[in-house]
Scaffold this motif. Structure first.
Motif, short mmCIF file in Angstrom:
data_model
loop_
_atom_site.label_atom_id
_atom_site.label_comp_id
_atom_site.label_asym_id
_atom_site.label_seq_id
_atom_site.Cartn_x
_atom_site.Cartn_y
_atom_site.Cartn_z
N MET A 10 0.82 -1.21 0.00
CA MET A 10 0.00 0.00 0.00
C MET A 10 0.86 1.26 0.00
SD MET A 10 -3.34 -0.69 2.40
CE MET A 10 -2.41 -1.08 3.89
N VAL A 11 1.90 1.25 0.80
CA VAL A 11 2.79 2.41 0.84
C VAL A 11 3.44 2.64 -0.53
CG1 VAL A 11 4.97 3.28 1.79
CG2 VAL A 11 3.23 2.33 3.32
N ALA A 12 3.85 1.54 -1.16
CA ALA A 12 4.46 1.66 -2.50
C ALA A 12 3.47 2.25 -3.49
CB ALA A 12 4.94 0.29 -2.97
N SER A 13 2.21 1.85 -3.39
CA SER A 13 1.18 2.40 -4.28
C SER A 13 0.99 3.89 -4.04
CB SER A 13 -0.15 1.67 -4.06
OG SER A 13 -0.06 0.32 -4.48
N THR A 53 -3.99 7.52 -5.46
CA THR A 53 -4.78 8.16 -4.41
C THR A 53 -5.34 7.11 -3.47
OG1 THR A 53 -6.85 8.02 -5.66
CG2 THR A 53 -5.45 9.96 -6.05
N LEU A 54 -5.88 7.56 -2.35
CA LEU A 54 -6.50 6.63 -1.41
C LEU A 54 -7.66 5.91 -2.07
CD1 LEU A 54 -6.21 5.76 1.60
CD2 LEU A 54 -8.05 7.38 2.10
N ALA A 55 -8.43 6.62 -2.89
CA ALA A 55 -9.56 6.00 -3.59
C ALA A 55 -9.09 4.91 -4.55
CB ALA A 55 -10.35 7.07 -4.34
N GLN A 56 -7.99 5.14 -5.23
CA GLN A 56 -7.45 4.14 -6.16
C GLN A 56 -6.93 2.92 -5.41
OE1 GLN A 56 -4.69 6.83 -8.11
NE2 GLN A 56 -5.90 6.80 -10.00
N ILE A 57 -6.31 3.15 -4.26
CA ILE A 57 -5.83 2.03 -3.45
C ILE A 57 -7.01 1.23 -2.92
CG2 ILE A 57 -4.60 1.42 -1.32
CD1 ILE A 57 -2.77 3.85 -1.87
N ALA A 58 -8.07 1.94 -2.55
CA ALA A 58 -9.29 1.25 -2.09
C ALA A 58 -9.87 0.40 -3.20
CB ALA A 58 -10.32 2.27 -1.61
N ALA A 59 -9.86 0.91 -4.42
CA ALA A 59 -10.36 0.14 -5.56
C ALA A 59 -9.53 -1.13 -5.76
CB ALA A 59 -10.34 1.00 -6.82
#
Length: 276
Positions: free
Chosen positions: A32-35, A41-47
């Motif tokens: 997650m940190v790498a992303s 964005t947080l929304a993209q990581i959530a997706a």
């Protein structure tokens, strides 16, 4: 590239706890940190997390919008939350879904709102999430545990003493022994606690990993056929196939109770043969 901040990492951890319902281990937290540092964005990581099997296990795709709302509110808001706030929150979730937002978007907005809330009705929910984030980071960073853990945060509530108790339990059950394999031939021996061995570049011919006593985890990243290595007293094997399908021969290896295909790229498959 913007490096992650402490607040940014806390935000990612809160999102993971809300979506997957476990404490993220070092492997998940690092990803997650790498992303985030890579520009997502947080929304993209959530997706991205919404594609995880852990999310599907908590929020199956067959759920109706109402069922999803009920379960999300149950997970995020403790029983001490006033009834009116529970009702309002459930209605808010369903209205967001009906308005076209994805489940990942709704959870992201709920987590952000909860962490920023100054409303008395949501004080316990905010404290509960903060405590779970605190224990999760203690588990992944202080105790250097690679794999996710549901039990690490299962008993954590809004009460600060439950977070302290959870950390104490981790101190007695988890040894912070973490070992990294190198590009050379390594011979590693764990101690009596629960150790983690990280082979981020795969095995080198002649490597030897002995977990010793305890419940030990081998985190292995590889592509193609893994070189032969000696594996002893390892209970959990987490394999990431990147970027290609991977296979490993485990003939003669005993004691492994769990073999997991973890975050393999593009749906790559992992084949393990010879397991006793």
């Amino acid at each position: 590239m913007a490096l992650i901040t402490t607040e940014g990492r806390n935000e990612l951890t809160a999102l993971y706890v809300a979506m997957i319902n476990v404490a993220p281990g070092g492997t998940s937290l690092t990803a997650m940190v790498a992303s985030a540092e890579g520009g997502k964005t947080l929304a993209q990581i959530a997706a991205d997390l919404a594609k995880d099997a852990g999310f599907a296990a908590n929020f199956p795709g067959f759920m109706t919008g109402q069922e999803f709302a009920d379960k999300l509110v149950l997970k995020l808001l403790p029983s001490t939350t006033p009834a009116a706030a529970l009702t309002w929150s459930t209605n808010w979730v369903t209205s967001q879904l009906n308005g076209g937002k994805s489940r990942a978007q709704v959870i992201t907005e709920a987590v952000l709102a909860l962490r920023a809330s100054t409303l008395t009705n949501y004080a316990d929910a905010k404290a509960q999430l903060a405590n779970k984030v605190d224990v999760s980071l203690y588990y992944a960073i202080t105790k250097t545990q690679a794999a996710d853990s549901a039990s690490a945060v299962a008993s954590v509530t809004a009460t600060a003493t439950t977070a302290t108790a959870a950390k104490t339990a981790l101190d007695s059950s988890v040894t912070s022994g973490s070992f990294a394999l190198t590009a050379n031939t390594d011979t590693l021996l764990g101690d009596s606690g629960n150790n983690t061995f990280n082979a981020s570049a795969g095995f080198t011919v002649g490597d030897s990993v002995d977990g010793g006593a305890g419940i030990d985890t081998l985190v292995l990243t590889m592509a193609g056929v893994s070189p032969t290595a000696t594996i002893k007293n390892i209970e959990i094997l987490n394999i990431t196939a990147s970027p290609n399908p991977a296979s490993i021969v485990l003939t003669g290896v005993t004691g492994i109770t769990d073999i997991n295909n973890v975050s393999s790229a593009n749906g790559a498959t992992v084949t393990a043969t010879g397991v006793d």
